[in-house]
Motif scaffolding. Sequence first.
Motif, PDB file in Angstrom:
ATOM      1  N   GLY A   1       0.810  -1.201   0.000  1.00 55.59           N
ATOM      2  CA  GLY A   1       0.000   0.000   0.000  1.00 55.59           C
ATOM      3  C   GLY A   1       0.848   1.257   0.000  1.00 55.59           C
ATOM      4  O   GLY A   1       0.561   2.227  -0.719  1.00 55.59           O
ATOM      5  N   ILE A   2       1.926   1.262   0.792  1.00 54.33           N
ATOM      6  CA  ILE A   2       2.849   2.408   0.823  1.00 54.33           C
ATOM      7  C   ILE A   2       3.499   2.588  -0.540  1.00 54.33           C
ATOM      8  O   ILE A   2       3.629   3.716  -1.040  1.00 54.33           O
ATOM      9  N   ALA A   3       3.891   1.477  -1.164  1.00 51.64           N
ATOM     10  CA  ALA A   3       4.534   1.550  -2.477  1.00 51.64           C
ATOM     11  C   ALA A   3       3.598   2.147  -3.519  1.00 51.64           C
ATOM     12  O   ALA A   3       3.996   2.985  -4.336  1.00 51.64           O
ATOM     13  N   VAL A   4       2.327   1.734  -3.485  1.00 51.37           N
ATOM     14  CA  VAL A   4       1.349   2.270  -4.435  1.00 51.37           C
ATOM     15  C   VAL A   4       1.135   3.753  -4.195  1.00 51.37           C
ATOM     16  O   VAL A   4       1.027   4.546  -5.144  1.00 51.37           O
ATOM     17  N   LYS A   5       1.099   4.152  -2.929  1.00 44.92           N
ATOM     18  CA  LYS A   5       0.874   5.566  -2.591  1.00 44.92           C
ATOM     19  C   LYS A   5       1.944   6.467  -3.209  1.00 44.92           C
ATOM     20  O   LYS A   5       1.649   7.542  -3.741  1.00 44.92           O
ATOM     21  N   PHE A   6       3.196   6.045  -3.138  1.00 46.36           N
ATOM     22  CA  PHE A   6       4.293   6.907  -3.590  1.00 46.36           C
ATOM     23  C   PHE A   6       4.699   6.657  -5.051  1.00 46.36           C
ATOM     24  O   PHE A   6       5.555   7.373  -5.573  1.00 46.36           O
ATOM     25  N   SER A   7       4.072   5.657  -5.680  1.00 51.42           N
ATOM     26  CA  SER A   7       4.452   5.367  -7.064  1.00 51.42           C
ATOM     27  C   SER A   7       3.345   5.651  -8.061  1.00 51.42           C
ATOM     28  O   SER A   7       3.594   5.704  -9.267  1.00 51.42           O
ATOM     29  N   SER A   8       2.122   5.830  -7.568  1.00 49.71           N
ATOM     30  CA  SER A   8       0.996   6.037  -8.474  1.00 49.71           C
ATOM     31  C   SER A   8       0.260   7.328  -8.141  1.00 49.71           C
ATOM     32  O   SER A   8      -0.055   7.582  -6.975  1.00 49.71           O
ATOM     33  N   GLY A   9      -0.009   8.098  -9.160  1.00 50.01           N
ATOM     34  CA  GLY A   9      -0.756   9.330  -8.960  1.00 50.01           C
ATOM     35  C   GLY A   9      -2.245   9.087  -8.824  1.00 50.01           C
ATOM     36  O   GLY A   9      -3.007  10.015  -8.550  1.00 50.01           O
ATOM     37  N   LYS A  10      -2.680   7.847  -9.011  1.00 49.91           N
ATOM     38  CA  LYS A  10      -4.098   7.518  -8.933  1.00 49.91           C
ATOM     39  C   LYS A  10      -4.425   6.691  -7.687  1.00 49.91           C
ATOM     40  O   LYS A  10      -5.442   5.988  -7.646  1.00 49.91           O
ATOM     41  N   HIS A  11      -3.554   6.767  -6.665  1.00 44.27           N
ATOM     42  CA  HIS A  11      -3.787   5.942  -5.489  1.00 44.27           C
ATOM     43  C   HIS A  11      -5.068   6.333  -4.749  1.00 44.27           C
ATOM     44  O   HIS A  11      -5.685   5.501  -4.076  1.00 44.27           O
ATOM     45  N   ASP A  12      -5.495   7.599  -4.861  1.00 46.88           N
ATOM     46  CA  ASP A  12      -6.734   8.017  -4.200  1.00 46.88           C
ATOM     47  C   ASP A  12      -7.943   7.292  -4.786  1.00 46.88           C
ATOM     48  O   ASP A  12      -8.854   6.890  -4.057  1.00 46.88           O
TER      49      ASP A  12
ATOM     50  N   GLY B   1      -1.808   1.354   4.254  1.00 49.87           N
ATOM     51  CA  GLY B   1      -0.514   1.728   3.686  1.00 49.87           C
ATOM     52  C   GLY B   1      -0.623   2.905   2.737  1.00 49.87           C
ATOM     53  O   GLY B   1       0.254   3.780   2.709  1.00 49.87           O
ATOM     54  N   MET B   2      -1.726   2.956   1.967  1.00 48.03           N
ATOM     55  CA  MET B   2      -1.919   4.071   1.043  1.00 48.03           C
ATOM     56  C   MET B   2      -2.346   5.357   1.755  1.00 48.03           C
ATOM     57  O   MET B   2      -2.253   6.438   1.188  1.00 48.03           O
ATOM     58  N   SER B   3      -2.832   5.232   2.989  1.00 52.13           N
ATOM     59  CA  SER B   3      -3.397   6.384   3.699  1.00 52.13           C
ATOM     60  C   SER B   3      -2.442   7.018   4.702  1.00 52.13           C
ATOM     61  O   SER B   3      -2.601   8.195   5.056  1.00 52.13           O
ATOM     62  N   ILE B   4      -1.486   6.263   5.182  1.00 59.18           N
ATOM     63  CA  ILE B   4      -0.669   6.720   6.293  1.00 59.18           C
ATOM     64  C   ILE B   4       0.208   7.908   5.902  1.00 59.18           C
ATOM     65  O   ILE B   4       0.731   7.986   4.792  1.00 59.18           O
TER      66      ILE B   4
END
Length: 285
Positions: free
Chosen positions: A12-23, A192-195
């Motif tokens: 989740g952390i990796a997706v957050k910092f690698s994708s602009g569409k994680h939201d 992970g995407m939210s933290i």
Amino acid sequence: MNVLLLISFLFGIAVKFSSGKHDQVRKIVNNYLMYIGLPLLIFLAFLNSVDIDYGKIILIGTVFNLIALVLFYFVISIMNIDVKRKASMYLCTTFGNYGFVGIPFGIIFFGDIGGSVAAIMSIITALLHFTIGVVLANSFLKKKEYSIKSLLNPISLGILLAFILSRFNMQVPELIGQISSLSTYLLLFVIGMSIEFKHPGRGYISSFIIKFIAAPTIMIILVFLLGVSKYSDYYPLILLSFMPGAMSNTVLASKYKFDDTFASNLVSVSTFIVVAVMLVISFFR
């Protein structure tokens, strides 16, 4: 399971910092978890339930929630912080994640008893969360945005339907159970995407004191005052009192224009803390 939960969080952390569409991804997963994943978890937990004193569990769970509703409201109301943050703090400290976090760890530590108790707490809390909880949270902003539709929201209806269906003697395909088990991994993925890695302010520290000290203290007192028979059946309630804020708090904070960033961060960080501690404990059991 332990390693996979950690991998889900890191992914989740990796997706957050690698994708602009994680939201967008986070929103889709959130909707699945709240409207399908949670009712399914509760359905299977009740379906696999064992013989416990449901009346006493419901009594303790209800009293605990009512005490938290009133006591935490009073404590937060006298804090010198922004009213929008107060509303978000109130929701996140009062209403725990007894479904996605409580049910899996209840089963890990206490077997089917733990899952059943967590499912009961999920229903009690959901009914209070979207009714009295929303009203009191809005009162910090001196708003009266509330209607009967809040009680008839899809989350509460889904949970109640899951409970009703679980009372029938049904044979559930193994695939359904496997799909349900994915919910906890998806939760860690969303966390992970939210933290947000920020220095904790006064609001965060106060929230953690309420959630991880005040709430368990109340539950321990209630269990030993009201759990007058076999105490081991009520130990899952003590575990549940440590559960982080429910994911739906971030949705409510956004809907009612509270401090949704604070709510999201508080839910994410507190969930990560609880899951990390539980995983460490489970390794040494």
